[in-house]
Motif scaffolding. Structure first.
Motif, PDB file in Angstrom:
ATOM      1  N   ASP A  93       0.820  -1.225   0.000  1.00 33.05           N
ATOM      2  CA  ASP A  93       0.000   0.000   0.000  1.00 33.05           C
ATOM      3  C   ASP A  93       0.847   1.265   0.000  1.00 33.05           C
ATOM      4  O   ASP A  93       0.372   2.345  -0.322  1.00 33.05           O
ATOM      5  CB  ASP A  93      -0.929   0.026   1.225  1.00 33.05           C
ATOM      6  N   LYS A  94       2.092   1.132   0.396  1.00 29.84           N
ATOM      7  CA  LYS A  94       2.980   2.277   0.413  1.00 29.84           C
ATOM      8  C   LYS A  94       3.684   2.419  -0.929  1.00 29.84           C
ATOM      9  O   LYS A  94       3.831   3.497  -1.473  1.00 29.84           O
ATOM     10  CB  LYS A  94       4.037   2.058   1.513  1.00 29.84           C
ATOM     11  N   LYS A  95       4.094   1.277  -1.489  1.00 25.32           N
ATOM     12  CA  LYS A  95       4.961   1.310  -2.674  1.00 25.32           C
ATOM     13  C   LYS A  95       4.200   1.441  -3.997  1.00 25.32           C
ATOM     14  O   LYS A  95       4.662   2.128  -4.901  1.00 25.32           O
ATOM     15  CB  LYS A  95       5.819   0.039  -2.687  1.00 25.32           C
ATOM     16  N   TYR A  96       3.062   0.748  -4.129  1.00 25.79           N
ATOM     17  CA  TYR A  96       2.505   0.588  -5.468  1.00 25.79           C
ATOM     18  C   TYR A  96       1.337   1.470  -5.907  1.00 25.79           C
ATOM     19  O   TYR A  96       0.983   1.432  -7.102  1.00 25.79           O
ATOM     20  CB  TYR A  96       2.169  -0.888  -5.709  1.00 25.79           C
ATOM     21  N   PRO A  97       0.743   2.290  -5.004  1.00 22.20           N
ATOM     22  CA  PRO A  97      -0.367   3.129  -5.491  1.00 22.20           C
ATOM     23  C   PRO A  97      -0.085   3.910  -6.784  1.00 22.20           C
ATOM     24  O   PRO A  97      -0.974   4.003  -7.632  1.00 22.20           O
ATOM     25  CB  PRO A  97      -0.661   4.058  -4.301  1.00 22.20           C
ATOM     26  N   PRO A  98       1.144   4.422  -7.000  1.00 22.59           N
ATOM     27  CA  PRO A  98       1.363   5.133  -8.275  1.00 22.59           C
ATOM     28  C   PRO A  98       1.187   4.237  -9.506  1.00 22.59           C
ATOM     29  O   PRO A  98       0.981   4.742 -10.607  1.00 22.59           O
ATOM     30  CB  PRO A  98       2.817   5.617  -8.170  1.00 22.59           C
ATOM     31  N   LEU A 154     -16.391   1.334   2.978  1.00 20.27           N
ATOM     32  CA  LEU A 154     -16.907   2.247   3.998  1.00 20.27           C
ATOM     33  C   LEU A 154     -16.788   1.534   5.331  1.00 20.27           C
ATOM     34  O   LEU A 154     -17.245   0.407   5.487  1.00 20.27           O
ATOM     35  CB  LEU A 154     -18.359   2.626   3.711  1.00 20.27           C
ATOM     36  N   GLN A 155     -16.141   2.193   6.294  1.00 24.52           N
ATOM     37  CA  GLN A 155     -15.901   1.539   7.574  1.00 24.52           C
ATOM     38  C   GLN A 155     -15.787   2.562   8.687  1.00 24.52           C
ATOM     39  O   GLN A 155     -15.741   3.765   8.432  1.00 24.52           O
ATOM     40  CB  GLN A 155     -14.646   0.671   7.501  1.00 24.52           C
ATOM     41  N   HIS A 156     -15.712   2.076   9.917  1.00 25.54           N
ATOM     42  CA  HIS A 156     -15.652   2.974  11.074  1.00 25.54           C
ATOM     43  C   HIS A 156     -14.449   3.917  10.950  1.00 25.54           C
ATOM     44  O   HIS A 156     -14.607   5.120  10.853  1.00 25.54           O
ATOM     45  CB  HIS A 156     -15.592   2.128  12.351  1.00 25.54           C
ATOM     46  N   ARG A 157     -13.255   3.345  10.937  1.00 26.36           N
ATOM     47  CA  ARG A 157     -12.033   4.154  10.762  1.00 26.36           C
ATOM     48  C   ARG A 157     -11.091   3.411   9.834  1.00 26.36           C
ATOM     49  O   ARG A 157     -10.877   2.207  10.010  1.00 26.36           O
ATOM     50  CB  ARG A 157     -11.318   4.346  12.110  1.00 26.36           C
ATOM     51  N   PRO A 158     -10.495   4.117   8.864  1.00 28.00           N
ATOM     52  CA  PRO A 158      -9.514   3.437   8.003  1.00 28.00           C
ATOM     53  C   PRO A 158      -8.278   3.043   8.799  1.00 28.00           C
ATOM     54  O   PRO A 158      -7.922   3.740   9.741  1.00 28.00           O
ATOM     55  CB  PRO A 158      -9.169   4.496   6.959  1.00 28.00           C
ATOM     56  N   TYR A 159      -7.673   1.918   8.454  1.00 24.97           N
ATOM     57  CA  TYR A 159      -6.417   1.551   9.098  1.00 24.97           C
ATOM     58  C   TYR A 159      -5.347   2.526   8.582  1.00 24.97           C
ATOM     59  O   TYR A 159      -5.415   2.963   7.436  1.00 24.97           O
ATOM     60  CB  TYR A 159      -6.053   0.097   8.769  1.00 24.97           C
ATOM     61  N   PRO A 160      -4.366   2.864   9.424  1.00 22.69           N
ATOM     62  CA  PRO A 160      -3.366   3.859   9.011  1.00 22.69           C
ATOM     63  C   PRO A 160      -2.723   3.500   7.658  1.00 22.69           C
ATOM     64  O   PRO A 160      -2.328   2.350   7.457  1.00 22.69           O
ATOM     65  CB  PRO A 160      -2.344   3.818  10.149  1.00 22.69           C
ATOM     66  N   GLY A 161      -2.653   4.473   6.774  1.00 28.98           N
ATOM     67  CA  GLY A 161      -2.017   4.266   5.470  1.00 28.98           C
ATOM     68  C   GLY A 161      -2.947   3.698   4.406  1.00 28.98           C
ATOM     69  O   GLY A 161      -2.511   3.395   3.302  1.00 28.98           O
ATOM     70  N   THR A 162      -4.234   3.542   4.722  1.00 29.29           N
ATOM     71  CA  THR A 162      -5.157   2.953   3.738  1.00 29.29           C
ATOM     72  C   THR A 162      -6.283   3.931   3.362  1.00 29.29           C
ATOM     73  O   THR A 162      -7.288   3.522   2.792  1.00 29.29           O
ATOM     74  CB  THR A 162      -5.800   1.664   4.280  1.00 29.29           C
ATOM     75  N   GLU A 163      -6.098   5.202   3.699  1.00 28.02           N
ATOM     76  CA  GLU A 163      -7.176   6.187   3.565  1.00 28.02           C
ATOM     77  C   GLU A 163      -7.680   6.340   2.125  1.00 28.02           C
ATOM     78  O   GLU A 163      -8.811   6.776   1.904  1.00 28.02           O
ATOM     79  CB  GLU A 163      -6.711   7.557   4.095  1.00 28.02           C
ATOM     80  N   ASP A 164      -6.844   5.977   1.173  1.00 34.97           N
ATOM     81  CA  ASP A 164      -7.209   6.129  -0.232  1.00 34.97           C
ATOM     82  C   ASP A 164      -8.314   5.165  -0.651  1.00 34.97           C
ATOM     83  O   ASP A 164      -9.108   5.461  -1.534  1.00 34.97           O
ATOM     84  CB  ASP A 164      -5.973   5.858  -1.095  1.00 34.97           C
ATOM     85  N   PHE A 165      -8.341   4.000  -0.042  1.00 41.30           N
ATOM     86  CA  PHE A 165      -9.341   3.012  -0.435  1.00 41.30           C
ATOM     87  C   PHE A 165     -10.199   2.527   0.730  1.00 41.30           C
ATOM     88  O   PHE A 165     -10.959   1.567   0.595  1.00 41.30           O
ATOM     89  CB  PHE A 165      -8.682   1.829  -1.163  1.00 41.30           C
ATOM     90  N   ARG A 166     -10.048   3.202   1.884  1.00 43.05           N
ATOM     91  CA  ARG A 166     -10.940   2.921   3.031  1.00 43.05           C
ATOM     92  C   ARG A 166     -11.399   4.256   3.583  1.00 43.05           C
ATOM     93  O   ARG A 166     -10.575   5.042   4.047  1.00 43.05           O
ATOM     94  CB  ARG A 166     -10.194   2.127   4.116  1.00 43.05           C
ATOM     95  N   TRP A 167     -12.693   4.489   3.524  1.00 46.67           N
ATOM     96  CA  TRP A 167     -13.217   5.769   4.004  1.00 46.67           C
ATOM     97  C   TRP A 167     -13.889   5.576   5.356  1.00 46.67           C
ATOM     98  O   TRP A 167     -14.784   4.726   5.500  1.00 46.67           O
ATOM     99  CB  TRP A 167     -14.252   6.327   3.014  1.00 46.67           C
ATOM    100  N   GLY A 168     -13.474   6.387   6.321  1.00 44.48           N
ATOM    101  CA  GLY A 168     -14.101   6.364   7.640  1.00 44.48           C
ATOM    102  C   GLY A 168     -15.457   7.053   7.599  1.00 44.48           C
ATOM    103  O   GLY A 168     -15.689   7.934   6.779  1.00 44.48           O
ATOM    104  N   ILE A 169     -16.329   6.631   8.496  1.00 44.05           N
ATOM    105  CA  ILE A 169     -17.679   7.206   8.568  1.00 44.05           C
ATOM    106  C   ILE A 169     -17.818   7.920   9.903  1.00 44.05           C
ATOM    107  O   ILE A 169     -17.618   7.318  10.956  1.00 44.05           O
ATOM    108  CB  ILE A 169     -18.747   6.091   8.434  1.00 44.05           C
TER     109      ILE A 169
END
Ligand code: ZN
Length: 437
Positions: A93-98, A154-169
């Motif tokens: 998740d750190k290396k490949y998003p680009p 869509l979830q309670h809180r995104p895990y650190p470093g995953t905010e791009d594909f996990r949205w907190g509510i």
């Protein structure tokens, strides 16, 4: 004059192809048709029947399917295009998003297609990239399975470093706004995870807002309370058998499922058990030859392949799978409990998770259903063709081999009903009338 030009133009546009001779499984679950003929005109199926009953238009391109089983292109209802089997998510998740949009996700979709998966549902990915890749495939710019995407979890809180594909509510209002944002961007469904950590109001708001926007809600079901709150809120489809190493579903959950499946007017309750990864882990650990199969290298740069290989060189040591041998014996019971409770199951695999390559996940799920769970092969195929198309609301257009539908068709040498694992080597892949394999 105009008339002639139109007729002539349509004749040169629509290439006619005939698939002739094979045993046809149409996807509805009924008995196969021997010595079948399928006429394809352009992107669509024009006619289906038997040799001698159906006229093959002169000039048609004839593809022999003699000795083969012919069936609708498979669906995989649970894939992750943004991952390719690497074992370390934090690193990936750190290396490949680009590279997600330009390389990784297109490669995954192409690998699915070459495995005979002509449609797939991506459950949890970055929004812009998911839509872009789906649309590029639909435009014909790149080869790949037709994608249906949820965009971010869509979830309670995104895990650190995953905010791009996990949205907190953050509250009920935010829940509705996030669903609206996804709907506006054009997603095909909503994916919920960790809904047991949200407030009841938030979960209900998500499901209600999704349904108002004609989007179905797919809920993760690893924990009992994810299922409980999901059923109350009206989640349309649950993912995974879940419940870790517990032997089965508690009675109150089974009662709630049956209460739900008894209501015909709501339509079926869908469940995607995703069992093959768990079921096959120990075999794969002890005989990892399959991991060396080059089919999963397609369209991936050497550096990425090397990186993935390195991360999975010791399958026995991956923390992801340490509990799996204890979970495995619970799978049969959970699968049968769900079956008995009346859910409609669909084929899905979580393809992309550690050691699960897009080129070889889907057939394994069908194989475990038939070989281990005792599912009738025609029904297993229906769960990978008709039911997924029905769930996504596109069953008028795709999902079975029927006149008027998209020509999404695969063919495999041999008798797939007797030997379901033949699906691991699909000989012919046609998507929207175009032959890819
Ligand atoms: Zn998943």
């Amino acid at each position: 004059m105009t008339c002639w030009i139109l007729v002539f133009a349509s004749q040169i546009q629509a290439q006619v192809t005939a698939l002739v001779g094979g045993t046809l499984i149409d996807g509805y679950g009924s008995q196969p048709l021997r010595n079948s003929v399928i006429i394809i005109e352009g992107e669509k199926i024009k006619a289906v029947g038997r040799i001698g009953e159906i006229e093959i238009p002169t000039g048609a391109k004839i593809i022999s399917t003699e000795g083969m089983t012919v069936l609708p292109g498979l669906w995989d209802m649970h894939v992750h295009l943004m991952i390719n089997g690497h074992s370390d998510y934090a690193y990936w998740d750190k290396k490949y998003p680009p590279l997600f949009q330009s390389v990784i996700m297109p490669a995954s979709a192409h690998q699915l297609l070459m495995a005979g998966v002509t449609s797939a549902r991506d459950l949890g990915g970055p929004l812009k990239e998911s839509i872009a890749v789906r649309d590029a495939i639909n435009r014909g710019d790149i080869p790949g399975a037709t994608m249906y995407v949820s965009g971010p979890f869509l979830q309670h809180r995104p895990y650190p470093g995953t905010e791009d594909f996990r949205w907190g509510i953050y509250g009920e209002k935010d829940a509705r706004e996030k669903v609206q944002k996804l709907a506006k961007a054009g997603v095909d469904c909503i994916k919920l995870i960790d809904q047991d950590e949200m407030t009841k109001e938030e979960v209900f708001a998500i499901v209600d807002e999704a349904h108002k926007n004609k989007l179905k809600v797919v809920g993760h079901s690893h924990r009992p309370n994810e299922i409980r709150i999901g059923l109350k809120a009206g989640v349309d489809n649950f993912e995974h058998t879940g419940l870790s190493s517990a032997p089965g579903y508690p009675q109150d959950i089974l009662d709630s499922i049956q209460e739900r499946t008894a209501k015909m007017s709501l339509g079926p309750l869908f469940w995607t058990p995703t069992i093959e990864g768990l079921y096959n882990y120990e075999e794969l650990r002890d005989n990892p030859e399959r991991l060396d199969d080059p089919s999963w290298h397609l369209d991936l740069p050497d550096s990425v392949i090397k990186d993935i290989k390195h991360s999975i060189q010791h399958p026995e040591s991956l923390s992801y799978f340490q509990l799996t041998p204890i979970r495995k014996p619970t799978l049969v019971n959970k699968f049968k409990q769900l079956q008995k409770a009346g859910v409609v199951m669909m084929i899905g695999t979580d393809s992309g998770i550690p050691m699960k390559f897009h080129s070889m996940s889907t057939w394994n799920e069908l194989d475990v259903w038939v070989r281990v769970m005792g599912v009738d092969p025609l029904q297993a195929i229906k769960s990978a063709t008709y039911w997924p198309a029905f769930f996504m609301g596109v069953d008028k257009k795709v999902g079975t081999i029927s006149p008027g539908k998209d020509a999404d068709i695969i063919a495999v040498r041999g008798d797939v009903i007797k030997y379901i694992d033949l699906l691991q080597s699909v000989d012919i892949v046609v998507k929207k009338g175009k032959q890819y394999k």
